[in-house]
Design a protein around this motif. Structure first.
Motif: not given
Length: 414
Positions: A7-31
């Motif tokens: 992930n660099t200035a030449e290869n930035p993540w789209p907003v959706r990629t960032l949102s999906f990654k955040i959602a993935d990390w949060i969902h790993r937290l579980g109950q």
């Protein structure tokens, strides 16, 4: 793009990629189990989702919570805003809106929930007794010279009230009573200070102030003993507890509820500078209104003086003199005409009377014979009234003569 590409200035993540990654990390937290305080509660009839805001009891951090409405309705203790609870649920990150919420499946009131339920019972009891009635509220004095202040020792609330009040009117005086404002010793101490200040004749208003705090910290200001003591005070009491979200029962019993200690100082002490400016403005407006009234009345007087009837009072008489003279002439002419008509009528009647009178008859050679030997002399109308020897008077045009009827002169009626 693969993770190997980096992930660099030449290869930035789209907003959706960032949102999906955040959602993935949060969902790993579980109950998870989470403890907090309910600050907002939206439970609408007919909806399938209830919305809450859960605030950290020690920090200014909150999170949105959603749950099934039945979960709240099945709670053994009524859940209201301010209740401390422990919830069990899964954090969810909504990629479409980029928001985080906690979807819970279990909620358990903490000990404070029972205390809040007790506060609600006290609220209902005091409301039924009329202690919250607006007609019981006493008005604040316009400019109190001494203010009783019950607050924590060297607290920010005490500094705020004194600083703001003296800035608005430097002659104001305070009777400060330091007291615990939380914990089991708060209510007895506040009630004792309240009674002392209420008995002081020079204290004109009492302020009970404290900064914000948790529901547990503010529980003393919903105590029934304190509320009844405030209700029994003869001196007006101002409640200045916490900030806008905090609403202890003292706010309902006090004569005036202030949102903050600073707001209490502003409500109790008027701004002398603003009052003086208001007085000056009122004086200016009064003088302006008085001048306008005088000018208006002067114009009215000038208008009256300019009217012909006041400029030349005799003009009205002069204008009507000709009419009066004409009326007099008409009256005189009418009177003369009437007199002339009546004179002619009188002459005509006199002529008729003289023509029909006995004098004219006598002038034509007739005579009038009157018997004079009776008690009442009368004209003779028949020879039967002339017996022999009757004394009579014969009247002709130029005089009269007396005679006696002889038997030889009487002739029978033809």
């Amino acid at each position: 793009m693969t993770p190997e590409q980096g992930n660099t200035a030449e290869n930035p993540w789209p907003v959706r990629t960032l949102s999906f990654k955040i959602a993935d990390w949060i969902h790993r937290l579980g109950q998870v189990w989470v403890e907090g305080q309910i600050t907002q509660l939206s439970l609408r009839r007919g909806t399938r989702t209830a919305f809450l805001t859960l605030r950290d009891p020690a920090a200014d951090i909150s999170i949105s919570v959603t749950c099934d409405p039945g979960l709240l309705q099945r709670s053994p203790v009524p859940l209201t805003e301010g209740a401390r609870v422990v919830v069990y649920g899964r954090p969810n990150f909504y990629t479409g809106r980029g928001t985080l919420s906690l979807r819970i499946t279990d909620i358990r009131p903490v000990g404070i929930g029972e205390l809040l339920a007790r506060i609600e019972r006290v609220r209902a009891l005091l409301a039924a007794e009329g202690l919250f009635d607006a007609r019981r509220k006493r008005p604040l004095p316009f400019l109190p010279h001494t203010i009783g202040l019950i607050t924590g020792r060297a607290s920010a609330a005490q500094r705020d009230v004194i600083a703001v009040a003296t800035a608005r009117w430097d002659a104001v005086r305070f009777e400060v009573r330091d007291s615990p404002v939380q914990g089991p010793t708060a209510v007895p101490a506040i009630v004792e200070h309240l009674a002392a200040l209420d008995a002081a004749p020079h204290v004109q208003v009492i302020v009970i102030a404290r900064g914000g705090g948790s529901v547990e910290d503010l529980l003393p200001f919903s105590d029934e003993t304190l509320l009844r003591a405030v209700s029994a005070c003869r001196t007006p009491v101002v409640s200045a507890i916490g900030h806008e979200p905090d609403s202890p029962l003292l706010d309902l019993v006090a004569d005036v509820r202030a949102a903050t200690p600073t707001d209490a100082a502003k409500r109790v002490v008027p701004d002398v500078s603003a009052e003086l400016q208001g007085i000056a403005e009122l004086r200016r407006r009064s003088a302006h209104a008085l001048r306008n009234w005088v000018h208006r009345e002067e114009r009215v007087v000038e208008g009256l003086r300019a009217r012909p009837v006041l400029a030349n009072p005799l003009r009205m008489v002069d204008d009507r003199q000709d009419r009066v003279d004409g009326a007099v002439r008409d009256i005189r002419r009418s009177v003369r005409h009437l007199v002339t008509v009546e004179e002619h009528r009188t002459e005509r009647l006199a002529s008729q009377l003289s023509t029909l009178g006995p004098a004219q008859t006598l002038a034509r050679g007739y005579a009038v014979v009157q018997r004079t030997d009776s008690d009442q002399p009368h004209a003779v109308r028949s020879v039967d009234d002339l017996p022999a020897g009757a004394a009579v008077r014969i009247r002709v045009a130029d005089g009269s003569a007396a005679a006696v009827i002889s038997p030889t002169t009487k002739e029978s009626r033809q």
